[in-house]
Structure formats: structure tokens, C-alpha cells
Design an enzyme around this catalytic site. Structure first.
Site, short mmCIF file in Angstrom:
data_model
loop_
_atom_site.label_atom_id
_atom_site.label_comp_id
_atom_site.label_asym_id
_atom_site.label_seq_id
_atom_site.Cartn_x
_atom_site.Cartn_y
_atom_site.Cartn_z
N LYS A 52 0.84 -1.20 0.00
CA LYS A 52 0.00 0.00 0.00
C LYS A 52 0.87 1.25 0.00
O LYS A 52 0.61 2.21 -0.74
CB LYS A 52 -0.95 -0.03 1.21
CG LYS A 52 -1.99 -1.14 1.12
CD LYS A 52 -2.80 -1.35 2.39
CE LYS A 52 -3.72 -2.57 2.24
NZ LYS A 52 -4.50 -2.90 3.43
N GLN A 96 -4.38 -1.93 9.78
CA GLN A 96 -4.29 -3.24 9.13
C GLN A 96 -4.82 -4.33 10.06
O GLN A 96 -4.43 -4.39 11.23
CB GLN A 96 -2.82 -3.51 8.71
CG GLN A 96 -2.63 -4.76 7.88
CD GLN A 96 -3.31 -4.70 6.51
OE1 GLN A 96 -3.45 -3.64 5.91
NE2 GLN A 96 -3.74 -5.85 6.00
N ASP A 119 -11.02 2.63 4.60
CA ASP A 119 -11.27 1.19 4.52
C ASP A 119 -12.77 0.88 4.56
O ASP A 119 -13.18 -0.26 4.32
CB ASP A 119 -10.62 0.48 5.71
CG ASP A 119 -9.45 -0.40 5.30
OD1 ASP A 119 -9.39 -0.79 4.11
OD2 ASP A 119 -8.61 -0.69 6.16
#
Ligand code: GUN
Length: 291
Positions: A52, A96, A119
């Protein structure tokens, strides 16, 4: 059989975003800025987060990786989240997953400012997704929808069987595929560990999304001719012949499915790169809203 090439498609999207970033910089604006929090030392998570960060660099985004010890307390992580929520020069951030087991994942995800939740995991953004209101869609399901869109796969009126009901993939993709949108308008069956006669259902499916995390779970005898197969799984299996020490397997027995499917996503190079592209799209969206 045609490959749904996530690597190529994500590169196309990155090129499109890079052009927009260049325009922003030419006009004297600051670049969009994405941050990621990684707690602990999980090798796979570190690989994903690094991809990312690398993608940000490639398209001209600013990126920040915040690495925290697995031993930090929940309060310390909440403080870190608070700092990012209040950073005026940050457009979005992700935590994450999975988090080490001593964290209450819901409590942590609820602490993220929904306006920076690129997200799409915050309950208010999940609610907007269900209601078909503008919001950040979760990156993996959004990437799958984008892939179907760009390959012009017909989904309207098709029977889509989703295998796995995780909050990150299975549950949201079932909602997106059933929404009155294009792609969408599918008749969706969401299956999970308590589902009886899974094969009976997959044999009826026009589109199958497998997000289970079990290597080569979906085999040729479970599908009908012409099915569209989206493989979200990515399992590392030790393999000393590989430089990395492991080989990646999807949830689909690729060779068996390739003979019957009309379209199929490979692993790697299918859904994975599309997840990253979606995260970048969400971050650019956030930047535009904030500026
Ligand atoms: N872990 C597996 N998939 C994802 C994802 O899309 N976002 C985050 N933050 N963690 C993940």
C-alpha cells in the site's frame, strides 16, 4: 476462459489517479495523504501494508506507515488513532487487520473518524453502504465491483453465490452485488460454515465469490460451465523452491476451474491489487471532499 487481470486493471487505475495528482501538484496543492497503522510483526500483514505504501509512492501520494509493538495497550492505540483523526493534513488512514487478540477490534474501528475511514469499516459507513448512500466502500469488495465493471461482466439478474461472511469481504460483497446498481442487481446467496449442501448452491451460480481462506477449496465439480469466479483467498504454503519460502494459493483450484469458467481472477494478480487500487481511490475521494 478469460483472466480478470487485477494487476493490469489496478495499474490502469493507478495511472488515472497519478494524472489527477500531477494536476493537483501543478496547481500548487498538497498531495493526498494516506496513513496505515500496523500493530505487531505479522509477515503477511507487513507485506500488504508495504504494498500500500509503495502504491502511494508510485502515484504521488504522501504516505505514512505507523508501526506499533504488539504489546501496546488499547488506550495507546486509541491515542494514536486520535492523533490521525485530528491531523488536518491527513486524508485517510487504515488499521491493518487482524489486530493482536488482546484488542477489541470493534472498539478500535469505531474510534476512526468516519470521514477518514478509507477502509469503509466504520459502522456509519457500513450503514451508508447498505442504504446506497455515498460513502467509502470497503476496499476489497469495491475492487471486485470495479473489476466486474471494467470487464463489463453482466451481473443483473444473475445468481451470485458468496462463500464466507467476513465483515471485510463476504458480508459487504453480498450487499453490493444485491444493490440496485451496475454492477449489482444480482440475486445473492450468502453461504458460510453452517450452510448445508454448499455444492448444490455453487452448481447453480452464475458468479461465485470465494472469500474463505482455504487453499483450493472450490473445485471443478462444484461449478457449472461458464461461471464467473472471483477468488479472494490468499494462503501462504511453505515451499522451499520459492525464494520467499512460500507459495501463494487462492481459494479456487485454478486449473480445474479454468476449464469451466468464462472469467476467473488469478492469485496472485487478481483481487489483491484491486484492493489497493480501491484504497487509493477512496483516499483521493476523501482528499477532494476535504479540499
Ligand atoms: N486485512 C485483510 N484485508 C484488509 C483490508 O482490506 N484492510 C485492512 N485494514 N486490513 C485487512
Amino acid at each position: 476462459m478469460k483472466i480478470l487481470d487485477g494487476k493490469k486493471t489496478s495499474n490502469d487505475i493507478k495511472n488515472e489517479i497519478a494524472i489527477e495528482v500531477a494536476e493537483i501538484l501543478k496547481k500548487g496543492g498538497r498531495p493526498p495523504h494516506l496513513a496505515a497503522i500496523l500493530v505487531g510483526e505479522d509477515g503477511a500483514s507487513l507485506t500488504y501494508v508495504n504494498s500500500k505504501v509503495k502504491a502511494c509512492q508510485r502515484i504521488g501520494f504522501e504516505s505514512t506507515l505507523i508501526r506499533l509493538s504488539k504489546d501496546i495497550s488499547e488506550d495507546e492505540l486509541l491515542e494514536e488513532i486520535d492523533k490521525l483523526n485530528n491531523d488536518p493534513d491527513l486524508d485517510g488512514f487504515i488499521i491493518q487487520l487482524p489486530l493482536p487478540s488482546h484488542f477489541n477490534e470493534n472498539k478500535i474501528l469505531n474510534a476512526v473518524d468516519p470521514n477518514k475511514d478509507v477502509d469503509g469499516f466504520h459502522p456509519s459507513n457500513v450503514g451508508k453502504m447498505v442504504l446506497n448512500q455515498p460513502t467509502f466502500l470497503p476496499a476489497t469488495p469495491m475492487g471486485i465491483m470495479e473489476l466486474l465493471k471494467r470487464y463489463q461482466i453482466e451481473t443483473s439478474g444473475k445468481h451470485c453465490v458468496v462463500i464466507g461472511r467476513s465483515h471485510i469481504v463476504g458480508s459487504p460483497i453480498s450487499i453490493l452485488m444485491a444493490r440496485n446498481t451496475n454492477p449489482g442487481n444480482a440475486t445473492v446467496t450468502l453461504t458460510h460454515s453452517r450452510t448445508k449442501n454448499l455444492k448444490e448452491l455453487t452448481l447453480q451460480a452464475d458468479i461465485i465469490v470465494v472469500a474463505l481462506g482455504k487453499a483450493e477449496f472450490l473445485t471443478g465439480d462444484m461449478v457449472k460451465e461458464g461461471v464467473v469466479v472471483i477468488d479472494v483467498g490468499i494462503t501462504r504454503v511453505a515451499d522451499q523452491s520459492k525464494k520467499s519460502g512460500f507459495k501463494l494459493y487462492g481459494d479456487v483450484h485454478f486449473d480445474e476451474l479454468a476449464e469451466k469458467a468464462s472469467y476467473i481472477t488469478p492469485v496472485p494478480g487478481g483481487v489483491g491489487p484491486m484492493t489497493i487500487a480501491s484504497l487509493l481511490m477512496n483516499t483521493l475521494q476523501s482528499y477532494k471532499t476535504r479540499n
